[in-house]
Design an enzyme around this catalytic site. Structure first.
Site, PDB file in Angstrom:
ATOM      1  N   ARG A 171      26.903   0.807   1.657  1.00 40.11           N
ATOM      2  CA  ARG A 171      27.737   0.526   0.479  1.00 40.11           C
ATOM      3  C   ARG A 171      27.552   1.595  -0.597  1.00 40.11           C
ATOM      4  NH1 ARG A 171      26.067  -4.840   1.342  1.00 40.11           N
ATOM      5  NH2 ARG A 171      24.641  -4.804  -0.430  1.00 40.11           N
ATOM      6  N   ARG A 222      -7.456  -4.399   8.407  1.00 39.52           N
ATOM      7  CA  ARG A 222      -7.376  -3.149   9.164  1.00 39.52           C
ATOM      8  C   ARG A 222      -8.765  -2.508   9.217  1.00 39.52           C
ATOM      9  NH1 ARG A 222      -1.400  -1.033   7.190  1.00 39.52           N
ATOM     10  NH2 ARG A 222      -1.870  -2.095   5.266  1.00 39.52           N
ATOM     11  N   LYS A 225      10.138  -3.253  15.051  1.00 42.44           N
ATOM     12  CA  LYS A 225      10.330  -1.850  14.669  1.00 42.44           C
ATOM     13  C   LYS A 225      11.237  -1.135  15.660  1.00 42.44           C
ATOM     14  CE  LYS A 225       7.614  -1.665  10.991  1.00 42.44           C
ATOM     15  NZ  LYS A 225       8.090  -1.345   9.653  1.00 42.44           N
ATOM     16  N   ASN A 269       8.603  -9.302  -1.770  1.00 43.32           N
ATOM     17  CA  ASN A 269       8.421 -10.753  -1.917  1.00 43.32           C
ATOM     18  C   ASN A 269       6.927 -11.107  -2.012  1.00 43.32           C
ATOM     19  OD1 ASN A 269       7.512 -10.410   0.658  1.00 43.32           O
ATOM     20  ND2 ASN A 269       8.752 -12.019   1.586  1.00 43.32           N
ATOM     21  N   GLY A 285       1.801  -7.897  -0.364  1.00 46.65           N
ATOM     22  CA  GLY A 285       1.630  -6.905  -1.429  1.00 46.65           C
ATOM     23  C   GLY A 285       1.069  -7.548  -2.689  1.00 46.65           C
ATOM     24  N   PHE A 316       0.841  -1.210   0.000  1.00 46.71           N
ATOM     25  CA  PHE A 316       0.000   0.000   0.000  1.00 46.71           C
ATOM     26  C   PHE A 316       0.877   1.262   0.000  1.00 46.71           C
ATOM     27  CE2 PHE A 316      -2.169   2.759   3.371  1.00 46.71           C
ATOM     28  CZ  PHE A 316      -2.867   3.528   2.458  1.00 46.71           C
ATOM     29  N   TYR A 372       5.630  -7.270  16.057  1.00 42.39           N
ATOM     30  CA  TYR A 372       5.676  -6.081  15.179  1.00 42.39           C
ATOM     31  C   TYR A 372       6.360  -4.930  15.908  1.00 42.39           C
ATOM     32  CZ  TYR A 372       3.794  -2.400  12.076  1.00 42.39           C
ATOM     33  OH  TYR A 372       3.631  -1.340  11.207  1.00 42.39           O
ATOM     34  N   LEU A 431      20.941  -8.315   0.110  1.00 39.64           N
ATOM     35  CA  LEU A 431      20.616  -7.857  -1.242  1.00 39.64           C
ATOM     36  C   LEU A 431      21.716  -6.932  -1.734  1.00 39.64           C
ATOM     37  CD1 LEU A 431      18.395  -7.447  -3.511  1.00 39.64           C
ATOM     38  CD2 LEU A 431      17.655  -5.448  -2.199  1.00 39.64           C
TER      39      LEU A 431
HETATM   40  P1  NAD Z   1       1.564  -3.581   3.129  1.00 41.54           P
HETATM   41  O1  NAD Z   1       1.350  -4.907   3.762  1.00 41.54           O
HETATM   42  O2  NAD Z   1       0.563  -3.080   2.161  1.00 41.54           O
HETATM   43  O3  NAD Z   1       2.986  -3.484   2.438  1.00 41.54           O
HETATM   44  C1  NAD Z   1       4.111  -4.130   2.930  1.00 41.54           C
HETATM   45  C2  NAD Z   1       4.881  -4.682   1.738  1.00 41.54           C
HETATM   46  O4  NAD Z   1       6.089  -5.308   2.215  1.00 41.54           O
HETATM   47  C3  NAD Z   1       4.105  -5.768   0.981  1.00 41.54           C
HETATM   48  O5  NAD Z   1       4.142  -5.507  -0.403  1.00 41.54           O
HETATM   49  C4  NAD Z   1       4.839  -7.049   1.327  1.00 41.54           C
HETATM   50  O6  NAD Z   1       4.732  -8.035   0.324  1.00 41.54           O
HETATM   51  C5  NAD Z   1       6.265  -6.547   1.537  1.00 41.54           C
HETATM   52  N1  NAD Z   1       7.086  -7.411   2.385  1.00 41.54           N
HETATM   53  C6  NAD Z   1       6.800  -7.872   3.624  1.00 41.54           C
HETATM   54  N2  NAD Z   1       7.803  -8.630   4.104  1.00 41.54           N
HETATM   55  C7  NAD Z   1       8.770  -8.624   3.130  1.00 41.54           C
HETATM   56  C8  NAD Z   1      10.048  -9.223   3.004  1.00 41.54           C
HETATM   57  N3  NAD Z   1      10.562  -9.988   3.987  1.00 41.54           N
HETATM   58  N4  NAD Z   1      10.773  -8.998   1.891  1.00 41.54           N
HETATM   59  C9  NAD Z   1      10.270  -8.224   0.886  1.00 41.54           C
HETATM   60  N5  NAD Z   1       9.056  -7.652   0.932  1.00 41.54           N
HETATM   61  C10 NAD Z   1       8.315  -7.853   2.037  1.00 41.54           C
HETATM   62  O7  NAD Z   1       1.712  -2.537   4.355  1.00 41.54           O
HETATM   63  P2  NAD Z   1       1.786  -0.950   4.338  1.00 41.54           P
HETATM   64  O8  NAD Z   1       0.618  -0.434   5.071  1.00 41.54           O
HETATM   65  O9  NAD Z   1       2.071  -0.460   2.966  1.00 41.54           O
HETATM   66  O10 NAD Z   1       3.063  -0.713   5.263  1.00 41.54           O
HETATM   67  C11 NAD Z   1       4.325  -0.396   4.694  1.00 41.54           C
HETATM   68  C12 NAD Z   1       5.310  -0.053   5.807  1.00 41.54           C
HETATM   69  O11 NAD Z   1       4.827   1.073   6.545  1.00 41.54           O
HETATM   70  C13 NAD Z   1       5.515  -1.182   6.816  1.00 41.54           C
HETATM   71  O12 NAD Z   1       6.873  -1.227   7.189  1.00 41.54           O
HETATM   72  C14 NAD Z   1       4.657  -0.763   7.985  1.00 41.54           C
HETATM   73  O13 NAD Z   1       5.156  -1.271   9.194  1.00 41.54           O
HETATM   74  C15 NAD Z   1       4.765   0.752   7.926  1.00 41.54           C
HETATM   75  N6  NAD Z   1       3.602   1.391   8.546  1.00 41.54           N
HETATM   76  C16 NAD Z   1       2.400   1.447   7.909  1.00 41.54           C
HETATM   77  C17 NAD Z   1       1.297   2.027   8.538  1.00 41.54           C
HETATM   78  C18 NAD Z   1      -0.036   2.146   7.862  1.00 41.54           C
HETATM   79  O14 NAD Z   1      -0.987   2.659   8.484  1.00 41.54           O
HETATM   80  N7  NAD Z   1      -0.196   1.733   6.633  1.00 41.54           N
HETATM   81  C19 NAD Z   1       1.435   2.543   9.841  1.00 41.54           C
HETATM   82  C20 NAD Z   1       2.674   2.435  10.471  1.00 41.54           C
HETATM   83  C21 NAD Z   1       3.754   1.869   9.811  1.00 41.54           C
HETATM   84  N1  UDP Z   2     -10.873  -2.656  14.736  1.00 43.33           N
HETATM   85  C1  UDP Z   2     -12.257  -2.843  14.819  1.00 43.33           C
HETATM   86  N2  UDP Z   2     -12.861  -3.577  13.864  1.00 43.33           N
HETATM   87  C2  UDP Z   2     -12.195  -4.119  12.814  1.00 43.33           C
HETATM   88  C3  UDP Z   2     -10.784  -3.927  12.721  1.00 43.33           C
HETATM   89  C4  UDP Z   2     -10.167  -3.195  13.712  1.00 43.33           C
HETATM   90  O1  UDP Z   2     -12.924  -2.353  15.760  1.00 43.33           O
HETATM   91  O2  UDP Z   2     -12.840  -4.766  11.973  1.00 43.33           O
HETATM   92  C5  UDP Z   2     -10.234  -1.816  15.760  1.00 43.33           C
HETATM   93  C6  UDP Z   2      -8.962  -2.400  16.371  1.00 43.33           C
HETATM   94  O3  UDP Z   2      -9.285  -3.216  17.481  1.00 43.33           O
HETATM   95  C7  UDP Z   2      -8.219  -1.138  16.776  1.00 43.33           C
HETATM   96  C8  UDP Z   2      -8.607  -0.119  15.689  1.00 43.33           C
HETATM   97  O4  UDP Z   2      -9.818  -0.615  15.121  1.00 43.33           O
HETATM   98  O5  UDP Z   2      -8.685  -0.674  18.021  1.00 43.33           O
HETATM   99  C9  UDP Z   2      -7.547   0.052  14.602  1.00 43.33           C
HETATM  100  O6  UDP Z   2      -7.234  -1.237  14.117  1.00 43.33           O
HETATM  101  P1  UDP Z   2      -6.259  -1.502  12.887  1.00 43.33           P
HETATM  102  O7  UDP Z   2      -6.140  -2.994  12.762  1.00 43.33           O
HETATM  103  O8  UDP Z   2      -6.700  -0.761  11.695  1.00 43.33           O
HETATM  104  O9  UDP Z   2      -4.858  -0.869  13.299  1.00 43.33           O
HETATM  105  P2  UDP Z   2      -4.061  -0.717  14.682  1.00 43.33           P
HETATM  106  O10 UDP Z   2      -4.201   0.706  15.033  1.00 43.33           O
HETATM  107  O11 UDP Z   2      -4.658  -1.614  15.717  1.00 43.33           O
HETATM  108  O12 UDP Z   2      -2.680  -1.105  14.304  1.00 43.33           O
END
Ligand code: NAD
Ligand code: UDP
Length: 324
Positions: free
Chosen positions: A106, A186, A149, A32, A36, A11, A145, A61
């Site tokens: 690198r 989510r 991080k 991978n 995604g 995303f 998670y 890599l």
């Molecule tokens: P997502 O699941 O849509 O994207 C994650 C991508 O990483 C996927 O395409 C997945 O295939 C790839 N991936 C996972 N493990 C891998 C690996 N070992 N090697 C190669 N590719 C790998 O999630 P997102 O919401 O786009 O999140 C992207 C980043 O942003 C993550 O690091 C996440 O922790 C961070 N983040 C996102 C949010 C959010 O609200 N979307 C909030 C906080 C942090």
């Molecule tokens: N949540 C919910 N219903 C759902 C999915 C999530 O009530 O179908 C709640 C979840 O318990 C959390 C908040 O919504 O309190 C946000 O959840 P999300 O999984 O989006 O992200 P988080 O902030 O927990 O990483």
């Protein structure tokens, strides 16, 4: 100028790739496909400035091209995803951080780590400022998670201090928008899919817990500004418009014309009670603040989901699990 983005088929990663390309950079994507989809990159197939490497970043890599930036975004990110993939999540955060940091070193590239508001755990300081150390349960299910991080942040700072690498850390708060996977579990994608299908929204607990939702374009803009800055210390990127989960359900019901009353399901273990970013640092250092409010962001996201054939076939993961 060229950057490498891990998690590029996800995303946020795919939107980031678009932004860097629009700013004139070449982009090497790495993914991978564990969470995604190649659909998120289909529009770049013919763009010669973009190249995708299918690779698990838990293993080292190297790339031939010169790189000016490395952005480590690969990790399962939705709670149901990282709870299903606990070891892969720790490996993407732990080994993945080391391998991407080595790569940046690198290439003498600027490094940006995608961290998260989850490093604050179930916070006892509200709103969360970057100097708050957090309240995380390392042995609870979400620890896979959160601790991945936190380790990645510590490793990023170690490469900065010990090796002189140019680094930055973005602590991203709940972000939503087009290209979220309809079944990723989510809350925003669940509620929108449920609303569009005329199913009841699944509220966990009593729905009084809060979150602060940021539209993807705003989030990507903050990340891009951070990348182009020289800031080393972590920066919160999120929208401080805080709502309860029940209020979010009400707003999504309005926008999807749903009249089904929500169903209440158990609260997941260690689910944070509140979450809201203090964005003073981003305002000050990056001249950044979100421009798209929840109403407009939800409108755009509902429009995107209504155009997806997949939504018709996706029963939200939680309803599937609740009835099985
Ligand atoms: P997502 O699941 O849509 O994207 C994650 C991508 O990483 C996927 O395409 C997945 O295939 C790839 N991936 C996972 N493990 C891998 C690996 N070992 N090697 C190669 N590719 C790998 O999630 P997102 O919401 O786009 O999140 C992207 C980043 O942003 C993550 O690091 C996440 O922790 C961070 N983040 C996102 C949010 C959010 O609200 N979307 C909030 C906080 C942090
Ligand atoms: N949540 C919910 N219903 C759902 C999915 C999530 O009530 O179908 C709640 C979840 O318990 C959390 C908040 O919504 O309190 C946000 O959840 P999300 O999984 O989006 O992200 P988080 O902030 O927990 O990483």
């Amino acid at each position: 100028m060229r950057v490498l983005i891990t998690g590029a088929a996800g995303f946020l990663g795919s939107h980031l790739a678009d932004r860097f390309l629009a700013e004139g950079y070449g982009v090497v994507g790495v993914d991978n496909f564990v969470t995604g989809s190649s659909d998120n990159l289909a529009h770049l197939e013919r763009d010669r400035r973009f190249r995708l490497i299918q690779h698990d970043i838990a293993t080292p890599l190297s790339v031939d091209e010169a790189l000016d930036g490395v952005l480590h975004f690969a990790s399962p990110a939705s709670p149901p995803d990282y709870l299903d993939l606990p070891i892969q999540t720790l490996q993407a955060g732990g080994f993945g951080a080391c391998h991407t940091l080595d790569l940046a070193l690198r290439h003498r590239a600027r490094y940006l780590l995608a961290s998260t508001s989850e490093v604050y755990g179930d916070p006892q300081v509200h709103p969360q400022t970057e100097d708050y150390w957090g309240h995380v349960n390392p042995v609870g299910p979400r620890g896979v998670y959160d601790e991945a991080k936190r380790y990645a942040e510590a490793m990023t700072m170690a490469y900065h201090r010990a090796r002189g690498l140019d680094t930055g850390i973005v602590r991203i708060f709940n972000t939503y928008g087009p290209r979220m996977r309809p079944g990723d579990g989510r809350v925003v994608s669940n509620f929108i899919v449920q609303g569009l299908r005329g199913e009841p929204m699944t509220v966990y607990g009593d729905g009084s817990q809060t979150r602060s939702f940021c539209y993807v374009d705003d989030c990507v803009d903050g990340i891009f500004r951070l990348f182009e800055s020289t800031r080393v210390d972590p920066v919160n990127i999120g929208n401080p418009e805080e709502v309860t989960v029940l209020e979010l359900a009400r707003r999504v019901m309005q926008q999807t014309d749903s009249s089904e009353a929500p169903v209440f399901l158990p609260l997941p273990v260690d689910d944070p009670g509140v979450r809201c970013p203090d964005i003073s640092a981003a305002r000050r250092c990056l001249d950044w603040s979100p421009q798209i409010g929840l109403r407009e962001g939800l409108r755009r996201t509902v429009r995107y989901f209504s155009g997806l054939a997949a939504v018709a076939n996706v029963r939200s993961r939680v309803l599937r699990e609740a009835v099985s």
